[in-house]
Design an enzyme around this catalytic site. Structure first.
Site, PDB file in Angstrom:
ATOM      1  N   LYS A 100       0.817  -1.216   0.000  1.00  0.00           N
ATOM      2  CA  LYS A 100       0.000   0.000   0.000  1.00  0.00           C
ATOM      3  C   LYS A 100       0.852   1.268   0.000  1.00  0.00           C
ATOM      4  O   LYS A 100       0.620   2.169  -0.799  1.00  0.00           O
ATOM      5  CB  LYS A 100      -0.941   0.025   1.213  1.00  0.00           C
ATOM      6  CG  LYS A 100      -1.984  -1.057   1.222  1.00  0.00           C
ATOM      7  CD  LYS A 100      -2.870  -0.987   2.454  1.00  0.00           C
ATOM      8  CE  LYS A 100      -2.123  -1.056   3.761  1.00  0.00           C
ATOM      9  NZ  LYS A 100      -1.438  -2.300   4.054  1.00  0.00           N
ATOM     10  N   ARG A 109      11.687  -2.335  12.295  1.00  0.00           N
ATOM     11  CA  ARG A 109      10.372  -2.440  12.934  1.00  0.00           C
ATOM     12  C   ARG A 109      10.229  -3.824  13.569  1.00  0.00           C
ATOM     13  O   ARG A 109      10.243  -4.832  12.869  1.00  0.00           O
ATOM     14  CB  ARG A 109       9.261  -2.234  11.904  1.00  0.00           C
ATOM     15  CG  ARG A 109       9.148  -0.821  11.415  1.00  0.00           C
ATOM     16  CD  ARG A 109       8.065  -0.649  10.379  1.00  0.00           C
ATOM     17  NE  ARG A 109       6.793  -1.210  10.792  1.00  0.00           N
ATOM     18  CZ  ARG A 109       5.667  -1.047  10.115  1.00  0.00           C
ATOM     19  NH1 ARG A 109       5.660  -0.360   8.995  1.00  0.00           N
ATOM     20  NH2 ARG A 109       4.544  -1.591  10.546  1.00  0.00           N
ATOM     21  N   ARG A 146     -10.588   1.217   8.956  1.00  0.00           N
ATOM     22  CA  ARG A 146     -10.217  -0.153   9.312  1.00  0.00           C
ATOM     23  C   ARG A 146     -11.382  -0.946   9.860  1.00  0.00           C
ATOM     24  O   ARG A 146     -11.280  -2.151  10.025  1.00  0.00           O
ATOM     25  CB  ARG A 146      -9.095  -0.149  10.349  1.00  0.00           C
ATOM     26  CG  ARG A 146      -7.775   0.300   9.771  1.00  0.00           C
ATOM     27  CD  ARG A 146      -6.679   0.218  10.785  1.00  0.00           C
ATOM     28  NE  ARG A 146      -5.470   0.810  10.240  1.00  0.00           N
ATOM     29  CZ  ARG A 146      -4.324   0.200  10.157  1.00  0.00           C
ATOM     30  NH1 ARG A 146      -4.190  -1.019  10.596  1.00  0.00           N
ATOM     31  NH2 ARG A 146      -3.286   0.802   9.647  1.00  0.00           N
ATOM     32  N   ARG A 190      -1.391  -9.843  13.078  1.00  0.00           N
ATOM     33  CA  ARG A 190      -1.889  -8.663  12.374  1.00  0.00           C
ATOM     34  C   ARG A 190      -2.840  -9.073  11.255  1.00  0.00           C
ATOM     35  O   ARG A 190      -3.845  -8.395  11.001  1.00  0.00           O
ATOM     36  CB  ARG A 190      -0.713  -7.838  11.813  1.00  0.00           C
ATOM     37  CG  ARG A 190       0.070  -7.135  12.929  1.00  0.00           C
ATOM     38  CD  ARG A 190       1.481  -6.753  12.535  1.00  0.00           C
ATOM     39  NE  ARG A 190       1.591  -5.812  11.442  1.00  0.00           N
ATOM     40  CZ  ARG A 190       2.722  -5.580  10.785  1.00  0.00           C
ATOM     41  NH1 ARG A 190       3.832  -6.208  11.115  1.00  0.00           N
ATOM     42  NH2 ARG A 190       2.760  -4.714   9.805  1.00  0.00           N
ATOM     43  N   ARG A 238      11.588  -7.239   4.950  1.00  0.00           N
ATOM     44  CA  ARG A 238      11.559  -5.808   5.255  1.00  0.00           C
ATOM     45  C   ARG A 238      12.055  -5.562   6.684  1.00  0.00           C
ATOM     46  O   ARG A 238      12.750  -4.584   6.950  1.00  0.00           O
ATOM     47  CB  ARG A 238      10.130  -5.266   5.088  1.00  0.00           C
ATOM     48  CG  ARG A 238      10.005  -3.784   5.363  1.00  0.00           C
ATOM     49  CD  ARG A 238       8.641  -3.245   4.999  1.00  0.00           C
ATOM     50  NE  ARG A 238       7.680  -3.456   6.070  1.00  0.00           N
ATOM     51  CZ  ARG A 238       6.410  -3.081   6.022  1.00  0.00           C
ATOM     52  NH1 ARG A 238       5.932  -2.508   4.917  1.00  0.00           N
ATOM     53  NH2 ARG A 238       5.592  -3.295   7.023  1.00  0.00           N
TER      54      ARG A 238
END
Length: 190
Positions: A14, A134, A89, A146, A128
Site C-alpha cells: 500500500k 520495525r 479499518r 496482524r 523488510r
C-alpha cells in the site's frame, strides 16, 4: 474530486503504491500511521490523547482517529482528492468517513484492495524487517496476528463497499511496476 480508499494486509504494498498513485492522480495521501506519528511527535492535543491509549497498549478509539483524519482533510481544501491509506479499518470508521465526506458534499469514489497470499506477505515483511528495524516486521507470529486482526476487522469492509458498488480487487503480487500498472488500469476508470 476522487477519493480512494486503498487497503490490503500489511506488506501488500500500500505505501509503495500510494507514492506512485498520489503523484499520477494529484491526490493527497493520508496514511493513518503517518498522521498518528506526526501528531504524537509534535505533541498535538490529539497526539497526546492517542498516546495515552497507546502507552497502555490499547487501540486508539475510532473517534480520536477520525478527528485526526478530519483535521488532515481540512488542512487540504484545494486537494484534487484523497488517497486514504490505513483508514477506514472498521465498519464504524467507514460509516464515519462517509458521513464526514457527505458533510463536505463529497463521497468515496472507490475502494481498491491489494490482494496477496499470506505466505508471500509474511516473507516480504520478514525481509523488510531486516532493514526497517520495525519489531512487528521481524516476528512471524506477530505478523500473522496482524493478519488475523485484518481479517476480523477490515475484511468486512469489502462487503460494505461491494454493497455500494465501490469495491475493486487488484493482484498485489509481482514487480512494483506490474502492480502499479494494474492499479492504474483501475484508477483510470474513475
Amino acid at each position: 474530486m476522487i477519493n480512494i480508499v486503498l487497503f490490503g494486509k500489511p506488506g501488500a504494498g500500500k505505501g509503495t503504491q500510494a507514492e506512485f498513485l498520489k503523484e499520477k492522480y494529484n491526490l493527497t495521501h493520508l496514511s493513518t500511521g503517518d498522521i498518528f506519528r506526526y501528531n504524537i511527535k509534535n505533541d498535538t492535543e490529539l497526539g497526546q490523547l492517542a498516546k495515552t491509549y497507546m502507552d497502555k497498549g490499547d487501540l486508539v478509539p475510532d473517534e480520536v482517529t477520525i478527528q485526526m483524519l478530519q483535521s488532515e482533510v481540512d488542512k487540504n481544501p484545494n486537494s484534487d482528492g484523497f488517497l486514504f491509506d490505513g483508514f477506514p479499518r472498521t465498519l464504524a470508521q467507514a460509516a464515519a468517513l462517509d458521513a464526514f465526506l457527505e458533510s463536505k458534499n463529497q463521497s468515496i469514489t472507490a475502494t481498491v484492495a491489494l490482494e496477496a497470499d499470506d505466505n508471500i506477505l509474511v516473507a516480504r515483511l520478514l525481509e523488510r524487517g531486516k532493514t526497517s528495524g520495525r519489531p512487528d516486521d521481524q516476528d512471524e507470529e506477530k505478523i500473522r496476528n496482524r493478519y488475523d486482526e485484518y481479517n476480523q476487522k477490515t475484511a468486512p469492509l469489502m462487503d460494505y463497499y461491494k454493497a455500494q458498488g465501490k469495491f475493486h480487487s487488484v493482484d498485489g503480487i509481482g514487480t512494483i511496476a506490474e502492480v502499479t500498472e494494474r492499479l492504474t488500469n483501475v484508477f483510470d476508470k474513475f
